[in-house]
Design a protein around this motif. Structure first.
Motif, PDB file in Angstrom:
ATOM      1  N   LEU A  46      -0.958   8.568   7.126  1.00 62.34           N
ATOM      2  CA  LEU A  46      -1.532   8.089   5.868  1.00 62.34           C
ATOM      3  C   LEU A  46      -2.746   8.923   5.473  1.00 62.34           C
ATOM      4  CD1 LEU A  46      -1.212   4.247   6.442  1.00 62.34           C
ATOM      5  CD2 LEU A  46       0.282   5.724   5.068  1.00 62.34           C
ATOM      6  N   LEU A  76       0.964   4.524  -2.638  1.00 62.50           N
ATOM      7  CA  LEU A  76       0.890   5.902  -2.157  1.00 62.50           C
ATOM      8  C   LEU A  76       2.104   6.696  -2.639  1.00 62.50           C
ATOM      9  CD1 LEU A  76      -0.743   7.886  -0.450  1.00 62.50           C
ATOM     10  CD2 LEU A  76       0.509   7.074   1.544  1.00 62.50           C
ATOM     11  N   SER A 114      -3.125  11.061   2.077  1.00 64.83           N
ATOM     12  CA  SER A 114      -4.295  10.851   1.221  1.00 64.83           C
ATOM     13  C   SER A 114      -5.000  12.170   0.927  1.00 64.83           C
ATOM     14  CB  SER A 114      -5.265   9.876   1.873  1.00 64.83           C
ATOM     15  OG  SER A 114      -4.673   8.601   1.984  1.00 64.83           O
ATOM     16  N   LYS A 132       0.831  -1.202   0.000  1.00 65.38           N
ATOM     17  CA  LYS A 132       0.000   0.000   0.000  1.00 65.38           C
ATOM     18  C   LYS A 132       0.865   1.250   0.000  1.00 65.38           C
ATOM     19  CE  LYS A 132      -3.898  -2.101   2.340  1.00 65.38           C
ATOM     20  NZ  LYS A 132      -4.744  -2.127   3.520  1.00 65.38           N
ATOM     21  N   ASP A 133       1.971   1.228   0.769  1.00 72.47           N
ATOM     22  CA  ASP A 133       2.864   2.377   0.802  1.00 72.47           C
ATOM     23  C   ASP A 133       3.446   2.635  -0.575  1.00 72.47           C
ATOM     24  OD1 ASP A 133       2.359   2.569   3.497  1.00 72.47           O
ATOM     25  OD2 ASP A 133       4.313   1.814   4.125  1.00 72.47           O
ATOM     26  N   ARG A 184       1.731   7.406  -6.388  1.00 72.83           N
ATOM     27  CA  ARG A 184       0.727   8.442  -6.666  1.00 72.83           C
ATOM     28  C   ARG A 184       1.248   9.832  -6.306  1.00 72.83           C
ATOM     29  NH1 ARG A 184      -2.144   9.647  -9.405  1.00 72.83           N
ATOM     30  NH2 ARG A 184      -3.861  10.455  -8.189  1.00 72.83           N
TER      31      ARG A 184
END
Length: 69
Positions: A62, A6, A66, A2-3, A9
């Motif tokens: 996080l 992120l 986001s 997941k990191d 992105r």
């Protein structure tokens, strides 16, 4: 995993690859200017794997990243 998404992105949105202390300082300032919330350059270095450490980012961190996106 997941990191990594992120990180990818954030680098896509900012158009920059982060790999030096100066880069992480600038990203921290950019995040603050957009969200008015602080994520330290050291935390960003840990997320990117620039610093070797056993590290899991906090939910707050996080969430800020986001919102930055």
């Amino acid at each position: 995993m997941k990191d990594e998404i992120l990180i990818q992105r954030i680098e896509e949105v900012t158009g920059q690859h982060y790999d030096s202390p100066k880069d992480f300082n600038q990203l921290s300032e950019l995040i603050f200017s957009k969200t008015e919330e602080m994520v330290s350059p050291t935390t960003l270095k840990r997320i990117w794997g620039y610093l070797n450490s056993v590290f899991s980012p906090r939910s707050y961190t996080l969430d800020v990243l986001s919102r930055f996106l």
